[in-house]
Design a protein around this motif. Structure first.
Motif, mmCIF file in Angstrom:
data_model
loop_
_atom_site.group_PDB
_atom_site.id
_atom_site.type_symbol
_atom_site.label_atom_id
_atom_site.label_comp_id
_atom_site.label_asym_id
_atom_site.label_seq_id
_atom_site.Cartn_x
_atom_site.Cartn_y
_atom_site.Cartn_z
ATOM 1 N N THR A 1 0.828 -1.210 0.000
ATOM 2 C CA THR A 1 0.000 0.000 0.000
ATOM 3 C C THR A 1 0.860 1.257 0.000
ATOM 4 O OG1 THR A 1 -0.125 0.097 2.404
ATOM 5 C CG2 THR A 1 -1.873 -1.143 1.269
ATOM 6 N N PHE A 2 0.216 2.348 -0.331
ATOM 7 C CA PHE A 2 0.867 3.666 -0.231
ATOM 8 C C PHE A 2 -0.207 4.662 0.192
ATOM 9 C CE2 PHE A 2 -0.803 5.878 -4.002
ATOM 10 C CZ PHE A 2 -1.386 4.811 -4.681
ATOM 11 N N ARG A 3 0.211 5.840 0.630
ATOM 12 C CA ARG A 3 -0.768 6.851 1.003
ATOM 13 C C ARG A 3 -0.525 8.138 0.234
ATOM 14 N NH1 ARG A 3 -1.798 7.462 7.241
ATOM 15 N NH2 ARG A 3 0.471 7.388 7.379
ATOM 16 N N ALA A 4 -1.567 8.929 0.124
ATOM 17 C CA ALA A 4 -1.440 10.231 -0.512
ATOM 18 C C ALA A 4 -0.844 11.217 0.479
ATOM 19 C CB ALA A 4 -2.809 10.725 -0.972
ATOM 20 N N ALA A 5 -0.263 12.295 -0.060
ATOM 21 C CA ALA A 5 0.253 13.360 0.791
ATOM 22 C C ALA A 5 -0.570 14.619 0.559
ATOM 23 C CB ALA A 5 1.718 13.632 0.480
ATOM 24 N N ASN A 6 -0.785 15.371 1.597
ATOM 25 C CA ASN A 6 -1.397 16.686 1.451
ATOM 26 C C ASN A 6 -0.266 17.695 1.269
ATOM 27 O OD1 ASN A 6 -2.353 19.304 1.990
ATOM 28 N ND2 ASN A 6 -4.140 18.448 3.073
ATOM 29 N N PRO A 7 -0.130 18.285 0.093
ATOM 30 C CA PRO A 7 1.032 19.159 -0.127
ATOM 31 C C PRO A 7 0.977 20.424 0.731
ATOM 32 C CG PRO A 7 -0.481 19.273 -1.994
ATOM 33 C CD PRO A 7 -1.006 18.204 -1.096
ATOM 34 N N THR A 8 -0.199 20.857 1.111
ATOM 35 C CA THR A 8 -0.328 22.085 1.903
ATOM 36 C C THR A 8 0.179 21.871 3.325
ATOM 37 O OG1 THR A 8 -2.333 22.515 0.614
ATOM 38 C CG2 THR A 8 -1.930 23.925 2.529
ATOM 39 N N THR A 9 -0.147 20.703 3.892
ATOM 40 C CA THR A 9 0.278 20.428 5.274
ATOM 41 C C THR A 9 1.527 19.570 5.312
ATOM 42 O OG1 THR A 9 -1.063 18.412 5.352
ATOM 43 C CG2 THR A 9 -2.142 20.463 6.031
ATOM 44 N N ALA A 10 1.979 19.112 4.141
ATOM 45 C CA ALA A 10 3.144 18.226 4.063
ATOM 46 C C ALA A 10 2.978 17.012 4.977
ATOM 47 C CB ALA A 10 4.435 18.989 4.382
ATOM 48 N N SER A 11 1.776 16.441 4.981
ATOM 49 C CA SER A 11 1.563 15.248 5.803
ATOM 50 C C SER A 11 0.812 14.182 5.011
ATOM 51 C CB SER A 11 0.745 15.613 7.048
ATOM 52 O OG SER A 11 -0.487 16.201 6.639
ATOM 53 N N LEU A 12 1.021 12.921 5.408
ATOM 54 C CA LEU A 12 0.331 11.828 4.727
ATOM 55 C C LEU A 12 -1.126 11.778 5.180
ATOM 56 C CD1 LEU A 12 3.032 9.003 4.873
ATOM 57 C CD2 LEU A 12 2.412 10.469 2.938
ATOM 58 N N ILE A 13 -1.993 11.355 4.280
ATOM 59 C CA ILE A 13 -3.410 11.273 4.640
ATOM 60 C C ILE A 13 -3.947 9.867 4.390
ATOM 61 C CG2 ILE A 13 -4.157 13.689 4.598
ATOM 62 C CD1 ILE A 13 -4.718 13.493 1.661
ATOM 63 N N ASP A 14 -4.986 9.532 5.128
ATOM 64 C CA ASP A 14 -5.599 8.202 5.044
ATOM 65 C C ASP A 14 -6.588 8.141 3.893
ATOM 66 O OD1 ASP A 14 -4.371 6.689 6.964
ATOM 67 O OD2 ASP A 14 -5.547 7.600 8.593
ATOM 68 N N PRO A 15 -7.009 6.952 3.488
ATOM 69 C CA PRO A 15 -6.555 5.638 3.938
ATOM 70 C C PRO A 15 -5.336 5.188 3.140
ATOM 71 C CG PRO A 15 -8.254 5.375 2.307
ATOM 72 C CD PRO A 15 -8.065 6.848 2.484
ATOM 73 N N PRO A 16 -4.753 4.039 3.511
ATOM 74 C CA PRO A 16 -3.734 3.462 2.627
ATOM 75 C C PRO A 16 -4.403 2.900 1.356
ATOM 76 C CG PRO A 16 -4.087 2.089 4.580
ATOM 77 C CD PRO A 16 -4.981 3.272 4.733
ATOM 78 N N PHE A 17 -3.696 3.015 0.234
ATOM 79 C CA PHE A 17 -4.226 2.526 -1.059
ATOM 80 C C PHE A 17 -3.429 1.322 -1.540
ATOM 81 C CE2 PHE A 17 -6.004 6.670 -0.755
ATOM 82 C CZ PHE A 17 -7.229 6.561 -1.398
ATOM 83 N N SER A 18 -4.162 0.337 -2.017
ATOM 84 C CA SER A 18 -3.518 -0.882 -2.525
ATOM 85 C C SER A 18 -2.750 -0.594 -3.814
ATOM 86 C CB SER A 18 -4.574 -1.947 -2.822
ATOM 87 O OG SER A 18 -5.090 -2.462 -1.617
ATOM 88 N N SER A 19 -1.583 -1.211 -3.927
ATOM 89 C CA SER A 19 -0.812 -1.148 -5.173
ATOM 90 C C SER A 19 -1.075 -2.403 -5.990
ATOM 91 C CB SER A 19 0.687 -1.079 -4.869
ATOM 92 O OG SER A 19 1.018 0.186 -4.355
ATOM 93 N N ALA A 20 -1.283 -2.216 -7.275
ATOM 94 C CA ALA A 20 -1.519 -3.359 -8.159
ATOM 95 C C ALA A 20 -0.199 -4.009 -8.538
ATOM 96 C CB ALA A 20 -2.248 -2.910 -9.414
ATOM 97 N N GLY A 21 -0.186 -5.306 -8.627
ATOM 98 C CA GLY A 21 0.980 -6.060 -9.087
ATOM 99 C C GLY A 21 0.662 -6.761 -10.395
ATOM 100 N N ALA A 22 1.536 -7.683 -10.772
ATOM 101 C CA ALA A 22 1.387 -8.366 -12.065
ATOM 102 C C ALA A 22 0.059 -9.115 -12.162
ATOM 103 C CB ALA A 22 2.557 -9.335 -12.261
#
Lengths: 522, 522
Positions: free
Chosen positions: B19-40
């Motif tokens: 998983t990975f999370r998005a960042a809020n560029p204004t607050t420079a902090s990560l935001i929820d939820p975690p997002f699944s990464s697709a594989g092969a």
């Protein structure tokens, strides 16, 4: 006028120290004169001239460019029998065929002249300004197509007139407003020189920039590679082998600025014999098939190299009829010794494949480079990519399909093709309906109850198809749609009339088919 | 409805262990939820589903596909403020801008629905049979365009709505009849999920094959590379960096079956200030220029990154006006920390170049990821490719040209661009006339007396241009012409009515704009 063997670089005639000669495939002997091979210096000069000619040439009005194309046609006709005789000596193609091919060549130049005059090729779209729109006003937007730039055209061996120096690629590129540099095919340099002379005279007669046309000959690969790699070249037209086409695609993709390559490469043109059609006319189909297969020694991109027959009582009748017809077909000389050798190897490869049965061969002959027709069969379950591969010449494989599922499965495994042909009667329509989606994904032209050889030069024709039939399925190399290969759109936003190109000026919009705010107007 | 972080593979929602999370560029902090990464495995399933959906989806009539596009638009509107708020958190773009961008996104879906109903997109051409023609009869030939197959669309960072999951590439590919797999941009996965939910609902509501749409997320390069390399994928739409676009082009060209990549990559959008325009309104031009430069923190493909001014008494007035305007422009947060860093590096590179003079910077600020505008100047003679390279963000270089020759010379050295803008009055028309051929060779859109930012979604728009502005100058990624990117022509020869597609049947030809024997009919 005797042949000089010189290159055409704009209006200059250039001789170099490296030369080669054409071969007469019928006599298997070299013929005079020696022809100069172009090197890096000639590539440089031709590309520079083409680049210098571009802005002037593309700015010509439709009528001037149309007259130029027609003048090329007139000058080709004025070459008279000398052209046909030289083409015959260099290709082995009969005079009657070459006479027809000349007619097609001149006809397609005239068709593109007519297309220019119709004006729709410019793709004019006008979205008028909406100054009062909320929340934001809309600007005045006008779109037209402009040519890409200088184009390199590779002459093809199998159409020394219609797909060579003044062939379809040259006609469509010149129509689009692109200067053309032809890389002449080394099998027919004399034919190329004569046609280049005709184009060169037309350039002078129409008062055009001499860089609009050059012809570079050579029998080494470096020449074509050097032309495609030159940064002044903006597109490539090619008809020939898969190996050759793929090599050019790689060069074009590796450039600092990648450019489009329109390569027409290979096709086995599947023919599908459905049960109703076989029941109605298996014997006639066998004869017609061999007629299409052996025409021009089978040296057509649209040659029917793969025939799918749904098993039933009439398949053997078809095969017997085809075998008898092929056995009576006199072998014809092939275009070059190289093509003859490749044909022989391809036929041998099939004949020695354990899954493949040899059904018939054409009559034997003592003549040089004469390709004996070859007909094979294979059960659908044993069809491999190797068996389905194109053998350039009069060779074809009949694929016997036990049932519809085998047929669909075999079709799905095929690579992209130029054409597919359905032989059907009304009772076959339900099967045909099921096959059509697959065929549409695989080919550029679908025929019913005909044969794929014989390509009409017209508006609705598509001579193209998914890879590896061509390098770019989005287009055609025959017919008026081919002009679009060499164009790209430009939008003009809020330009005053004084700065707009003629077709987009505010009082000109009704003179040409266009879209006005999305509405089609003709 | 809370975000799940799951992938969309057809109608399935899939979670993975990476998983990975998005960042809020204004607050420079990560935001929820975690997002699944697709594989092969997810790539495999999405491609297989898209491939299975293709024949059904492309066979839909215009009205059904049009309603599907409109339903997507409706479902996006129904997401309400949640969509705008999430997009704001993930991109830093103001709500007002995102509201406008949502309108554009829904508007372009509706425009393509309208384009489908107009029918001309099918490119119908009919050459009727000429059974009595001599020497050979002509067959009945009918041409239409068919879609290429499943398309991969890469979401762009700078338009989280209009160039992302349901953006222009998706709208035009779906309109053409191609199933779409979106590779979501890792900067706004929550926005992507919401829009994917809207599309997914529209697929269900319209009763379509679920493989018509999938969304795969991931923050690694393998995902995009795997999608482009998959043999079931037949075209690619991308908006992003030059490095990213070129990498996809290479993958696509190296496939067994090469496929088209439509990558919109980079542009500095030259603006030309001619003497009459400078004399008439140098000060106003300076202010307007900075307005265009700093809009959206300069994060537009059409941002004016290079301004050519012909030397004269008013150039300094323009520069002073622009400098004052920029000094007063409040810095805005940029889309991501990575984009901010790249902007800083690009500005530092220019600021430390000995030939380049720093004219002004935007006001300083304490906020995270806030890009301070930057304005430079350079004499035309010192302009290099490095100085002319795009700095994504509010950075621009004024090129002072001593005379017309220097201006022409500098323009000729530019790479391909999306746009060029002329500021002119009547007295400048003679110079403009001389410059236009160069601009037409270099760009896809030419503007007069405006600014390149703000791209109309309409019929005549071209958002494209010669390499490296895009990978393929023959098309546009904005406006209705974009549908052609995903189509190819097929010709039907002598097919009985029962086997022809609806638009080509003999009683249907007047229902849609078409060419009949070459004549345009609308």
């Amino acid at each position: 006028m005797p042949l000089t063997g010189q290159l055409f670089i704009g209006r200059e005639r250039v001789a170099t120290s490296q030369t080669f000669r054409a071969a007469n495939p019928t006599t298997a002997s070299l013929i005079d004169p020696p022809f100069s091979s172009a090197g890096a210096a000639e590539v440089e000069r031709a590309c520079q001239l083409a680049s210098e000619a571009f802005d002037q040439y593309r700015a010509l009005d439709n009528e001037t460019r149309a007259k130029f194309l027609e003048t090329i046609g007139d000058r080709i006709m004025a070459l008279g029998d000398e052209l046909l005789e030289r083409a015959n000596a260099e290709s082995g193609l009969p005079l009657a065929r070459l006479t027809g091919e000349r007619g097609r060549t001149v006809g397609q130049l005239r068709l593109f002249a007519d297309e220019l005059r119709k004006g729709g090729w410019q793709g004019v779209r006008i979205d008028p300004a909406m100054p009062d729109r909320k929340p934001l006003p809309r600007a005045d937007l006008r779109q037209r197509k402009v040519p890409l730039g200088p184009v390199v055209v590779f002459g093809a061996s199998n159409f020394p007139l219609a797909f060579s120096v003044a062939g379809g690629d040259t006609a469509s590129a010149l129509a689009a407003g692109c200067p053309v540099i032809v890389k002449g095919h080394s099998a027919h340099p004399g034919t190329s020189e004569l046609v280049a002379q005709a184009i060169s005279e037309a350039v002078a007669q129409c008062g055009l920039h001499p860089g609009v046309f050059s012809l570079l000959n050579g029998d080494k690969r470096d020449l074509g590679a050097g032309l495609v790699a030159d940064p002044r070249i903006k597109a490539v037209g090619f008809t020939g082998s898969r190996g050759g086409g793929v090599a050019l695609m790689k060069i074009a993709a590796a450039r600092k600025e990648p450019i489009p390559v329109y390569a027409e490469m290979s096709s086995v043109n599947p023919v599908l014999l459905l049960p109703g059609a076989l029941a109605a006319r298996a014997e006639a189909l066998g004869k017609e098939f061999v007629g299409s297969l052996t025409m021009g020694s089978g040296q057509f991109c649209t040659n029917p190299g793969l025939v799918f027959a749904l098993e039933g009582p009439h398949v053997d009748t078809f095969i017997q009829s085809a075998a008898a017809a092929l056995g009576g077909a006199a072998p014809q000389v092939m275009l070059t010794a190289g093509i003859y050798d490749a044909f022989q190897k391809g036929v041998d490869r099939l004949a020695t494949n354990k899954s493949v049965k040899t059904i018939a061969r054409g009559a034997d002959t003592q003549g040089a480079n004469c390709g004996r027709g070859a007909l094979f069969s294979v059960p659908a379950g044993a069809l491999t990519h190797e068996i389905a591969e194109e053998v350039f010449g009069a060779s074809s494989v009949i694929v016997r399909c036990a049932n519809e599922a085998e047929l669909v499965d075999a079709l799905e495994k095929l690579e992209g093709q130029l054409t597919a042909t359905l032989h059907v009667t009304e009772q076959d329509y339900p099967i045909a309906q099921k096959l059509l989606p697959t065929l549409e994904r695989k080919v550029g032209r679908i025929l019913a109850n005909g044969w794929p050889t014989g390509v009409e030069v017209s508006h609705a024709m598509v001579h193209g198809g998914p890879y590896p039939a061509t390098s770019d399925s989005r287009t055609t190399s025959v017919g008026t749609l081919a002009i679009e290969r060499f164009l790209r759109p430009v939008c003009y936003q809020d330009l005053p009339d004084a700065l707009l190109p003629p077709a987009l000026k505010r009082d000109a919009q009704s003179a040409t088919p266009h879209r006005f705010d999305g509405v089609y107007r003709s």
